[in-house]
Design an enzyme around this catalytic site. Structure first.
Site, PDB file in Angstrom:
ATOM      1  N   GLY A   1      17.519 -68.209  57.091  1.00 48.76           N
ATOM      2  CA  GLY A   1      16.156 -68.307  56.424  1.00 48.76           C
ATOM      3  C   GLY A   1      15.811 -69.308  55.763  1.00 48.76           C
ATOM      4  O   GLY A   1      16.355 -70.140  55.676  1.00 48.76           O
TER       5      GLY A   1
ATOM      6  N   ARG B   1      10.230 -68.760  48.665  1.00 54.06           N
ATOM      7  CA  ARG B   1       9.877 -68.967  47.281  1.00 54.06           C
ATOM      8  C   ARG B   1      10.250 -70.239  46.639  1.00 54.06           C
ATOM      9  O   ARG B   1       9.978 -70.761  45.816  1.00 54.06           O
ATOM     10  CB  ARG B   1      10.510 -67.790  46.557  1.00 54.06           C
ATOM     11  CG  ARG B   1       9.537 -66.546  46.613  1.00 54.06           C
ATOM     12  CD  ARG B   1      10.438 -65.067  46.483  1.00 54.06           C
ATOM     13  NE  ARG B   1      11.660 -64.831  47.262  1.00 54.06           N
ATOM     14  CZ  ARG B   1      12.506 -64.067  47.277  1.00 54.06           C
ATOM     15  NH1 ARG B   1      12.175 -63.250  45.805  1.00 54.06           N
ATOM     16  NH2 ARG B   1      13.348 -63.688  48.052  1.00 54.06           N
TER      17      ARG B   1
ATOM     18  N   GLY C   1      18.661 -54.469  47.268  1.00 54.18           N
ATOM     19  CA  GLY C   1      18.716 -53.542  48.025  1.00 54.18           C
ATOM     20  C   GLY C   1      19.664 -52.306  47.121  1.00 54.18           C
ATOM     21  O   GLY C   1      20.596 -52.767  46.460  1.00 54.18           O
TER      22      GLY C   1
ATOM     23  N   ASN D   1      16.253 -67.771  44.205  1.00 55.11           N
ATOM     24  CA  ASN D   1      15.430 -67.737  45.302  1.00 55.11           C
ATOM     25  C   ASN D   1      14.088 -68.712  45.088  1.00 55.11           C
ATOM     26  O   ASN D   1      13.332 -69.031  45.889  1.00 55.11           O
ATOM     27  CB  ASN D   1      14.549 -66.225  45.396  1.00 55.11           C
ATOM     28  CG  ASN D   1      15.792 -65.199  45.811  1.00 55.11           C
ATOM     29  OD1 ASN D   1      16.247 -65.421  46.786  1.00 55.11           O
ATOM     30  ND2 ASN D   1      15.808 -63.937  45.114  1.00 55.11           N
TER      31      ASN D   1
ATOM     32  N   ARG E   1      28.902-100.210  44.877  1.00 51.96           N
ATOM     33  CA  ARG E   1      28.562 -99.450  45.986  1.00 51.96           C
ATOM     34  C   ARG E   1      29.966 -99.226  46.968  1.00 51.96           C
ATOM     35  O   ARG E   1      30.631 -99.542  46.766  1.00 51.96           O
ATOM     36  CB  ARG E   1      27.375-100.152  46.862  1.00 51.96           C
ATOM     37  CG  ARG E   1      26.297-100.153  46.087  1.00 51.96           C
ATOM     38  CD  ARG E   1      25.174-101.337  46.727  1.00 51.96           C
ATOM     39  NE  ARG E   1      25.045-101.036  48.048  1.00 51.96           N
ATOM     40  CZ  ARG E   1      24.557-101.943  48.893  1.00 51.96           C
ATOM     41  NH1 ARG E   1      24.284-103.237  48.371  1.00 51.96           N
ATOM     42  NH2 ARG E   1      24.511-101.803  50.247  1.00 51.96           N
TER      43      ARG E   1
ATOM     44  N   TYR F   1      25.689-110.759  42.800  1.00 50.55           N
ATOM     45  CA  TYR F   1      25.928-109.918  43.817  1.00 50.55           C
ATOM     46  C   TYR F   1      27.004-110.202  44.595  1.00 50.55           C
ATOM     47  O   TYR F   1      27.167-111.425  45.264  1.00 50.55           O
ATOM     48  CB  TYR F   1      24.802-109.934  44.678  1.00 50.55           C
ATOM     49  CG  TYR F   1      24.902-109.204  45.961  1.00 50.55           C
ATOM     50  CD1 TYR F   1      25.139-107.876  46.240  1.00 50.55           C
ATOM     51  CD2 TYR F   1      25.015-109.898  47.255  1.00 50.55           C
ATOM     52  CE1 TYR F   1      25.498-107.018  47.250  1.00 50.55           C
ATOM     53  CE2 TYR F   1      25.219-109.328  48.578  1.00 50.55           C
ATOM     54  CZ  TYR F   1      25.629-107.952  48.378  1.00 50.55           C
ATOM     55  OH  TYR F   1      26.160-107.071  49.716  1.00 50.55           O
TER      56      TYR F   1
ATOM     57  N   SER G   1      28.301-121.262  37.314  1.00 55.13           N
ATOM     58  CA  SER G   1      27.231-120.205  37.327  1.00 55.13           C
ATOM     59  C   SER G   1      26.179-120.597  38.487  1.00 55.13           C
ATOM     60  O   SER G   1      26.060-121.802  38.870  1.00 55.13           O
ATOM     61  CB  SER G   1      26.549-120.612  35.971  1.00 55.13           C
ATOM     62  OG  SER G   1      27.453-120.086  34.950  1.00 55.13           O
TER      63      SER G   1
HETATM   64  C1  UD1 Z   1      19.449 -59.176  51.078  1.00 54.36           C
HETATM   65  C2  UD1 Z   1      19.836 -57.466  51.187  1.00 54.36           C
HETATM   66  C3  UD1 Z   1      19.650 -56.754  49.923  1.00 54.36           C
HETATM   67  C4  UD1 Z   1      20.504 -57.472  48.884  1.00 54.36           C
HETATM   68  C5  UD1 Z   1      20.211 -59.047  48.894  1.00 54.36           C
HETATM   69  C6  UD1 Z   1      21.222 -59.680  47.864  1.00 54.36           C
HETATM   70  C7  UD1 Z   1      19.434 -57.092  53.510  1.00 54.36           C
HETATM   71  C8  UD1 Z   1      18.756 -56.256  54.538  1.00 54.36           C
HETATM   72  N1  UD1 Z   1      19.084 -57.119  52.433  1.00 54.36           N
HETATM   73  O1  UD1 Z   1      17.921 -58.957  50.770  1.00 54.36           O
HETATM   74  O2  UD1 Z   1      20.138 -55.590  50.179  1.00 54.36           O
HETATM   75  O3  UD1 Z   1      20.434 -56.765  47.829  1.00 54.36           O
HETATM   76  O4  UD1 Z   1      20.238 -59.578  49.876  1.00 54.36           O
HETATM   77  O5  UD1 Z   1      20.710 -61.102  47.524  1.00 54.36           O
HETATM   78  O6  UD1 Z   1      20.439 -57.853  54.041  1.00 54.36           O
HETATM   79  N2  UD1 Z   1      19.140 -64.478  56.902  1.00 54.36           N
HETATM   80  C9  UD1 Z   1      19.246 -65.171  58.201  1.00 54.36           C
HETATM   81  N3  UD1 Z   1      18.496 -64.438  59.273  1.00 54.36           N
HETATM   82  C10 UD1 Z   1      17.601 -63.428  58.858  1.00 54.36           C
HETATM   83  C11 UD1 Z   1      17.196 -63.182  57.544  1.00 54.36           C
HETATM   84  C12 UD1 Z   1      17.941 -63.660  56.560  1.00 54.36           C
HETATM   85  O7  UD1 Z   1      20.035 -65.758  58.482  1.00 54.36           O
HETATM   86  O8  UD1 Z   1      16.777 -63.385  59.923  1.00 54.36           O
HETATM   87  C13 UD1 Z   1      19.931 -64.866  55.680  1.00 54.36           C
HETATM   88  C14 UD1 Z   1      19.138 -65.745  54.518  1.00 54.36           C
HETATM   89  O9  UD1 Z   1      19.140 -67.220  55.051  1.00 54.36           O
HETATM   90  C15 UD1 Z   1      20.003 -65.324  53.385  1.00 54.36           C
HETATM   91  C16 UD1 Z   1      20.473 -64.176  53.658  1.00 54.36           C
HETATM   92  O10 UD1 Z   1      20.373 -64.031  54.960  1.00 54.36           O
HETATM   93  O11 UD1 Z   1      20.809 -66.471  53.100  1.00 54.36           O
HETATM   94  C17 UD1 Z   1      19.568 -63.134  52.895  1.00 54.36           C
HETATM   95  O12 UD1 Z   1      18.434 -63.048  53.442  1.00 54.36           O
HETATM   96  P1  UD1 Z   1      17.180 -62.551  52.424  1.00 54.36           P
HETATM   97  O13 UD1 Z   1      15.924 -62.612  53.199  1.00 54.36           O
HETATM   98  O14 UD1 Z   1      17.327 -63.444  50.990  1.00 54.36           O
HETATM   99  O15 UD1 Z   1      17.372 -61.059  52.021  1.00 54.36           O
HETATM  100  P2  UD1 Z   1      16.846 -60.371  50.723  1.00 54.36           P
HETATM  101  O16 UD1 Z   1      15.718 -59.691  50.977  1.00 54.36           O
HETATM  102  O17 UD1 Z   1      17.324 -61.024  49.474  1.00 54.36           O
HETATM  103 MG    MG Z   2      17.815 -63.183  49.147  1.00 52.34          MG
END
Ligand code: UD1
Ligand code: MG
Length: 458
Positions: A12, A16, A140, A228, A333, A366, A405
């Site tokens: 994802g 936000r 959820g 988020n 470094r 240096y 120096s």
């Molecule tokens: C999700 C859960 C929700 C839970 C919450 C907890 C689902 C449908 N919902 O919601 O029940 O309470 O997390 O934080 O799973 N991602 C992908 N591919 C996608 C979509 C998402 O890799 O197509 C990854 C995102 O990068 C992220 C994670 O899955 O790391 C969760 O996705 P996000 O969109 O944040 O789900 P929430 O709406 O928070």
């Molecule tokens: Mg989330």
């Protein structure tokens, strides 16, 4: 743990965050969020770890720099779809699968282990980690039947007003039996408010099939904080910072101002070491006993041995020996190694250099691509001229040499044992042992030169 593997979802964008970079690579105490989750999965016993990448996935892979299975989810169609993209790898595996989200950096290995144990002890095909929160909006909801068994997970956007009132939420941490999971994922449909394939819907499918499922409730809601936005990112970092600083203090490290001291999760610090305010210690850093680090210093991926002081300085990729004094305002470094009782003073930059015991580089120097023997003294303002515009060259300064120096040592060059280089010299040829090298124009004296200041103004 027998037959346990993990899939971590990191495809994802994290809208936000308002960022050009994927959310999971934003750092907490110097380490990408996703790295925490990977480490926790490993510590919980996952034999192989599959990371699902998508949005700017090449950046995710590059910043982890770890040999894991990466699977591409080109279009982000939901968490269920994300797990299913890993099918080519998953279908070759047996046993249990952890599914974790890449944005839960505080999740502890013990919590994951407890979830796996709950699933196994109940003979369930799936288990979800839940927690109760005051404000469940966005999460959820865990819907239970009249006997208290989990019936479904309903997303916030799909929930009825009664369901919205439920305070037990899905943390996004799961353990599934692989085969039934893959089967259930294939029957998901996107008929919901977000038009996505929800991973959470597999619970309803299992219930419909009469398969046993489990929910494991944790009372440590902080562990599943998934930042988020930038405010939550700062809050998460603050929480972890205090946790790490508290643990260090309990082990005998003085952290003078725990609010203003940032120490990463991999760092090790010996007892009676004092960390002064404004200090950042990140990466794979090991600090010995009885050191003073700070104020206002940054140490990254370095080893600092016992009784060493580092003040107002930056040390990166270096190994600083015992009884050293570094700073104020030194920049050390990568590739720098110092032995015992070395002094690195103010406004000194060291790079890829070895400094022998008892040697001093006290001011305004240096030193790059150099090897200093023991008890070498480098005068103020001396530099190694290591770069000819194309290649880097080495400077060797042998035991007991004294560099006056403001000398320029044009590499490649060797300064012999106990040799002396006169102040202000530009050295382009090797200097033999116990000799004096002077390379500057002779001073002339012109007698009876009237002071300019006493001449009448025009
Ligand atoms: C999700 C859960 C929700 C839970 C919450 C907890 C689902 C449908 N919902 O919601 O029940 O309470 O997390 O934080 O799973 N991602 C992908 N591919 C996608 C979509 C998402 O890799 O197509 C990854 C995102 O990068 C992220 C994670 O899955 O790391 C969760 O996705 P996000 O969109 O944040 O789900 P929430 O709406 O928070
Ligand atoms: Mg989330």
């Amino acid at each position: 743990m027998a037959n346990l593997n993990a899939v971590i979802l990191a495809a994802g964008q994290g809208t936000r965050m308002k960022s050009a970079y994927p959310k999971v690579i934003h750092k907490i105490l110097g380490q990408p969020m996703l790295k925490y989750v990977i480490d926790s999965a490993g510590k919980a016993g996952a034999a192989s770890i599959i990371v699902v990448v998508g949005f700017k996935g090449e950046q995710v892979i590059q910043c982890l720099n770890e040999d894991l299975h990466y699977v591409w989810q080109r279009e982000q169609l939901g968490t269920g779809h994300a797990v299913l993209t890993a099918e080519p790898v998953l279908s070759g595996l047996d046993g249990d699968l952890l599914v974790l989200y890449g944005d839960t950096p505080l999740l502890e290995p013990d919590t994951i282990k407890a979830l796996v144990a709950a699933k196994r002890s109940r003979g369930a095909v799936a288990a979800v980690l839940t927690t109760e929160v005051e404000d469940p909006s966005g999460y959820g909801r865990i819907v239970r039947d009249s006997r208290g068994n989990i019936a479904a997970i309903i997303e916030d956007k799909d929930a009825t007003p009664e369901q919205k009132a439920i305070k037990e939420v899905n943390t996004g941490v799961y353990c599934f039996e692989i085969k039934p999971l893959l089967k259930a994922l294939k029957s998901l449909t996107p008929g919901n408010a977000q038009g996505e394939y929800y991973l959470t819907d597999v619970f309803k499918i299992f219930v419909g099939q009469g398969l046993p499922i489990a929910a494991f409730l944790t009372d440590e809601a902080e562990q599943v904080m998934g930042p988020n936005d930038r405010l939550q990112l700062a809050a998460t970092e603050n929480y972890l910072k205090h946790k790490i600083n508290t643990a260090l203090m309990k082990q005998g490290v003085t952290v003078a101002d725990p609010d203003y001291t940032y120490i990463g999760p991999q760092v090790k610090i010996g007892r009676d070491t004092v960390i002064l305010p404004g200090t950042f210690i990140f990466g794979n850093t090991v600090i010995g006993e009885n050191c003073v680090i700070g104020p206002h210093s940054r140490v990254q991926d370095s080893i600092i041995e016992d009784n060493t002081e580092i003040s107002f300085s930056q040390v990166n990729g270096a190994h600083i020996g015992p009884d050293n004094s570094v700073g104020p305002f030194a920049n050390i470094r990568p590739g720098t190694v110092s032995e015992r009782r070395v002094k690195i003073g103010d406004f000194v930059e060291l790079k890829n250099s070895k400094i022998g015991s008892g040697s001093k580089v006290p001011h305004l120097s240096y030193i790059g691509d150099a090897q200093l023997g023991e008890n070498v003294n480098i005068g103020a303002g001396t530099i190694t001229c290591n770069y000819d515009g194309v290649n880097k060259h080495r400077t060797t300064i042998n035991n007991g040499a004294f560099i006056g120096s403001n000398a320029n040592l044009v590499a490649p060059v060797v300064i012999g044992e106990e040799a002396t280089v006169a102040a202000g010299s530009t050295i382009t040829k090797n200097v033999p042992d116990k000799s004096l090298a002077v390379c500057r124009s002779r001073q002339q004296i012109i007698d009876d030169w009237p002071s300019l200041r006493k001449r009448p103004r025009k």
